[in-house]
Design a protein around this motif. Sequence first.
Motif, PDB file in Angstrom:
ATOM      1  N   PHE A 180      -8.650   2.616   5.036  1.00 48.43           N
ATOM      2  CA  PHE A 180      -8.097   1.410   4.434  1.00 48.43           C
ATOM      3  C   PHE A 180      -7.568   1.648   3.022  1.00 48.43           C
ATOM      4  O   PHE A 180      -6.726   0.889   2.539  1.00 48.43           O
ATOM      5  N   LEU A 181      -8.043   2.705   2.381  1.00 50.21           N
ATOM      6  CA  LEU A 181      -7.576   3.003   1.027  1.00 50.21           C
ATOM      7  C   LEU A 181      -6.398   3.973   1.013  1.00 50.21           C
ATOM      8  O   LEU A 181      -5.507   3.853   0.186  1.00 50.21           O
ATOM      9  N   VAL A 182      -6.391   4.926   1.937  1.00 46.36           N
ATOM     10  CA  VAL A 182      -5.272   5.887   1.946  1.00 46.36           C
ATOM     11  C   VAL A 182      -4.076   5.344   2.726  1.00 46.36           C
ATOM     12  O   VAL A 182      -2.929   5.746   2.510  1.00 46.36           O
ATOM     13  N   LYS A 183      -4.343   4.435   3.682  1.00 46.13           N
ATOM     14  CA  LYS A 183      -3.279   3.732   4.425  1.00 46.13           C
ATOM     15  C   LYS A 183      -2.310   4.675   5.124  1.00 46.13           C
ATOM     16  O   LYS A 183      -1.129   4.376   5.285  1.00 46.13           O
ATOM     17  N   GLY A 184      -2.824   5.828   5.543  1.00 46.23           N
ATOM     18  CA  GLY A 184      -1.987   6.772   6.262  1.00 46.23           C
ATOM     19  C   GLY A 184      -0.908   7.417   5.426  1.00 46.23           C
ATOM     20  O   GLY A 184       0.001   8.049   5.958  1.00 46.23           O
ATOM     21  N   ASP A 185      -0.980   7.282   4.100  1.00 42.38           N
ATOM     22  CA  ASP A 185       0.029   7.835   3.200  1.00 42.38           C
ATOM     23  C   ASP A 185      -0.399   9.230   2.743  1.00 42.38           C
ATOM     24  O   ASP A 185      -1.535   9.415   2.278  1.00 42.38           O
ATOM     25  N   ALA A 186       0.507  10.204   2.868  1.00 39.29           N
ATOM     26  CA  ALA A 186       0.177  11.588   2.523  1.00 39.29           C
ATOM     27  C   ALA A 186      -0.193  11.741   1.052  1.00 39.29           C
ATOM     28  O   ALA A 186      -1.105  12.498   0.701  1.00 39.29           O
TER      29      ALA A 186
END
Length: 242
Positions: free
Chosen positions: A132-138
């Motif tokens: 939920f914090l990284v949101k699938g972002d590299a």
Amino acid sequence: MTKTTNTGSQSNKQQPSVLENLRPLIVDVAVPLGSYYFFKGAFGMSTFAALAWSSVVPAVRTVWGVVKERRVNGLAALILVVNVVGLALSFVSGDPRLMLAKDGAVSSTVGIGILVSVALGRPMMTAGLRPFLVKGDAGREAAWERLASGTAVRSAEFLRKERVFSVIWGLVLLTECVARVVGAYTIPVDTMVWLGSLLLVVAICLGMVICGGAAAEPMARLVTDEVQRQEAARERELAVAA
């Protein structure tokens, strides 16, 4: 120009999706718990049978981790322990109040397991928070790794909030356990049947609210700050190179 484009394409290919990040939590927690209620509700299984069948996935995951990966899967092992505790308590019958208190014992097992994981330096609730914090972002994924590994400027603050997140959940579940056990022996059985479910819902909502302000939101800001810090450093390097 071509080199930059290829690098970006490679980064996108390697970027994990939210579903991939959530997979461990789904497999280790959602599937066993969901299957327990499914077996008990849809098939009318007894508590013992439902717990036994829902233990299959965490048991396989735990054994697979030990044999193939040379490590113990924390979430899978904890769910397996919870189910074993539930199975043991299900042998005791004839006392409706004891059966009501049984669910509290299961909650306490989870709560204690979470607190022990914090003491061992591997906060268990991190697995559910990270997606939920990284949101699938590299970029956010890389920032999380730097913060969690202790190499970032604000790693100490991040790791402290990570521990706080799990500690709060552990204490909330232990409090819910105490309330459920006390209620099982002091409140009329008919009332406690529905009140027990309400206590769990209230505990979860309370945990989300407290953890949001005390840990999750500060950790999200730290990840964002780390992403911006890294981008600023990269821009400075490009300016110097130019």
